[in-house]
Write a protein that holds these residues in place. Sequence first.
Motif, short mmCIF file in Angstrom:
data_model
loop_
_atom_site.label_atom_id
_atom_site.label_comp_id
_atom_site.label_asym_id
_atom_site.label_seq_id
_atom_site.Cartn_x
_atom_site.Cartn_y
_atom_site.Cartn_z
N ILE A 154 48.53 44.10 46.83
CA ILE A 154 48.97 45.48 47.02
C ILE A 154 50.48 45.59 46.93
O ILE A 154 51.03 46.48 46.29
N ALA A 155 51.15 44.63 47.56
CA ALA A 155 52.61 44.72 47.64
C ALA A 155 53.31 44.31 46.36
O ALA A 155 54.29 44.92 45.96
N PHE A 156 52.79 43.27 45.70
CA PHE A 156 53.55 42.67 44.59
C PHE A 156 52.94 42.85 43.21
O PHE A 156 53.59 42.61 42.21
N MET A 157 51.66 43.26 43.16
CA MET A 157 51.06 43.36 41.84
C MET A 157 51.01 44.81 41.36
O MET A 157 50.89 45.72 42.15
N ASN A 158 51.07 44.98 40.05
CA ASN A 158 50.90 46.32 39.49
C ASN A 158 49.42 46.67 39.51
O ASN A 158 48.57 45.80 39.64
N MET A 159 49.14 47.94 39.34
CA MET A 159 47.76 48.38 39.40
C MET A 159 46.90 47.70 38.34
O MET A 159 45.74 47.38 38.60
N ASP A 160 47.46 47.43 37.17
CA ASP A 160 46.63 46.79 36.13
C ASP A 160 46.21 45.39 36.54
O ASP A 160 45.09 44.97 36.31
N GLU A 161 47.11 44.66 37.22
CA GLU A 161 46.77 43.31 37.69
C GLU A 161 45.76 43.38 38.84
O GLU A 161 44.84 42.58 38.92
N ARG A 162 45.96 44.37 39.70
CA ARG A 162 45.02 44.54 40.82
C ARG A 162 43.63 44.84 40.30
O ARG A 162 42.64 44.32 40.82
N LEU A 163 43.58 45.70 39.28
CA LEU A 163 42.29 46.07 38.72
C LEU A 163 41.57 44.86 38.12
O LEU A 163 40.38 44.66 38.36
N LEU A 164 42.33 44.05 37.39
CA LEU A 164 41.73 42.86 36.79
C LEU A 164 41.25 41.90 37.88
O LEU A 164 40.16 41.32 37.78
N LYS A 165 42.03 41.75 38.93
CA LYS A 165 41.63 40.90 40.06
C LYS A 165 40.37 41.46 40.72
O LYS A 165 39.45 40.73 41.06
#
Length: 222
Positions: A154-165
Amino acid sequence: MAHTSIQPINDTAEALLREQYGYLFEEKLMQDILKVGQFAVIPEGNTLIEIGQAIIHMPLLLEGAIKILREDKEGNELLLYYLEHGDTCMMSMTCCMGQKKSKIRAVAEETSKMILIPVEYMDRWLNEYPSWKSFVFESYQSRMDEFLETIDSIAFMNMDERLLKYLTDKAKVTHKMTIENTHQEIAYDLHTSRVVISRLLKQLENAGKITLHRNRIELLEI
DNA sequence: ACATTAAGTGATT
DNA sequence: AATCACTTAATGT
């Protein structure tokens, strides 16, 4: 929707319990678990624990996956982490240390089987069984690790990375490469808007990582 | 055929 | 990244 069934521990449940926890727990503890525990089957989509609800059981997950969610004042959700077989819930541990009410919601991501242990034993067994103590402490720690991983994302990743995760995590816990969710549902879990999810999913599709269908996303790589 | 729900997109902040 | 406003596509009745 089918509802939760709670029953005494049968042979199938005992076999699953031994399979998942047999190497961890000494036989005497195992016997105690069989004596005081109950066997629960939670159908997909059912809520096990609601926010504010008193926790009276500690679950030992045998099969399936549970998602743990946090909710803000407006009712917006945020996915914290998943529980899988061999896991237990951190909330039910903290509740034995004075905190009685749940601060999270637990929903069955897929139909799940578990053993429920009344919380009073959780405390008692800490002194009685070394194997129980190390299990409790180790799962507390691994839950904390997953929690920090989520904080980091949440703090360090962009939404696109969060979505992939999000997609890969979900694929891991369900052991499926297809994710049957609407963009709106994903948006709720990640606490963002549907439009943002739709756009980012489109990007992932163009990048060749997924294919999109109505109510369904196919993961092409993990 | 029509209504409803899901998904896609340009424009704006 | 969020929001609005609108379009297009899929699905249910």
